[in-house]
Design an enzyme around this catalytic site. Structure first.
Site, PDB file in Angstrom:
ATOM      1  N   ASP A  26       0.842  -1.200   0.000  1.00  0.00           N
ATOM      2  CA  ASP A  26       0.000   0.000   0.000  1.00  0.00           C
ATOM      3  C   ASP A  26       0.879   1.252   0.000  1.00  0.00           C
ATOM      4  OD1 ASP A  26      -2.185  -1.655   0.214  1.00  0.00           O
ATOM      5  OD2 ASP A  26      -2.334  -1.442   2.404  1.00  0.00           O
TER       6      ASP A  26
HETATM    7  N1  URA Z   1      -1.282  -5.880   3.917  1.00  0.00           N
HETATM    8  C1  URA Z   1      -1.770  -4.620   3.946  1.00  0.00           C
HETATM    9  O1  URA Z   1      -2.782  -4.347   4.547  1.00  0.00           O
HETATM   10  N2  URA Z   1      -1.066  -3.677   3.280  1.00  0.00           N
HETATM   11  C2  URA Z   1       0.074  -3.922   2.614  1.00  0.00           C
HETATM   12  O2  URA Z   1       0.676  -3.006   2.046  1.00  0.00           O
HETATM   13  C3  URA Z   1       0.556  -5.240   2.599  1.00  0.00           C
HETATM   14  C4  URA Z   1      -0.150  -6.205   3.260  1.00  0.00           C
END
Ligand code: URA
Length: 238
Positions: free
Chosen positions: A106
């Site tokens: 993310d």
């Molecule tokens: N899980 C999440 O919630 N975000 C990420 O970036 C990776 C795994």
């Protein structure tokens, strides 16, 4: 014996832009073994021929693999009109090799991300069927209780009704700043955040520490990257 047109060979190695390469060849700056070559269509054998640009030997590499410590604030994409992407952290000569992120973090997540131009390798790393394990460290807004460990161990029902695969959860710190480590074997959208949400905690900060058996090199500051060795590549699957 991989054979290529000289211009394609040089382009694939990210040496320069297409027009710069044309110019180099035209000016006689490109040598194959002992001969200056002015025909960009000349066929070369990447195993046996030595190619020099400006006197510098070009080490042929079909694929490249980098470990990036993704910083927060950049998106996992190859290009975007509005946002900075992980590829903006790489110089032109690497970007010219058509690299892309093998996996996804993310925008606000930090940590280990693999950047490569090897499609098959990336596909294997990301394939849901392969269940490559990933370890994350999360800072939470509250301690959800030790029972969360058991909930994670059997699989967490997420907000859309999907039950995650069993995951390993441990708490490094339960009071003050709550710090947890979770190992998952899949990669659904916002997976870790949604897993914690399901047990009543919000993720304030998330960092990926390991993929397969490969740990993020802690010497890399957020935004820094380095090439992976063959041994490190082998660790990724395990
Ligand atoms: N899980 C999440 O919630 N975000 C990420 O970036 C990776 C795994």
């Amino acid at each position: 014996m991989p054979k290529f047109r000289l211009d394609k060979f040089l382009r694939d190695q990210g040496i320069a832009t297409r027009s710069e390469l044309k110019e180099y060849i035209r000016k006689g700056l490109v040598r194959v073994n002992d001969d200056t070559v002015k025909d960009p269509g000349t066929h070369i054998d990447s195993d046996s021929d030595k190619v020099y640009v400006n006197g510098e030997l070009i080490n042929y590499k079909k694929f490249v693999y980098y470990m990036l410590n993704k910083p927060r604030g950049v998106i996992t994409a190859t290009e975007d009109n509005k946002e900075n992407t992980v590829l903006d952290l790489f110089p032109e000569d690497i970007r010219r090799r058509n690299v892309f992120p093998a996996g996804r973090l993310d925008k606000d997540t930090e940590g280990l991300l693999i950047i490569t131009n090897d499609g098959i390798f990336a596909h294997n790393l990301m394939s849901p069927k392969k269940h490559v394990k990933k370890l994350y460290e999360a800072v939470l807004d509250c301690f959800p209780g030790d029972r969360a460990i058991d909930v994670f161990a059997v699989g967490v029902v997420l907000d859309d009704g999907y039950k995650s695969l069993p995951a390993k959860l441990e708490f490094l710190q339960k009071q003050g700043k709550v710090i947890a480590r979770v190992e998952i074997f899949e990669g659904k959208f916002h997976q870790v955040k949604r897993m914690f949400k399901a047990v009543g905690a919000n993720v304030l900060f998330l960092k990926r520490l390991r993929i397969g058996g490969l740990w993020l090199d802690e010497a890399l500051k957020p935004g820094e990257y380095r090439e992976l060795s063959q041994q490190e590549l082998d660790l990724l699957g395990g």
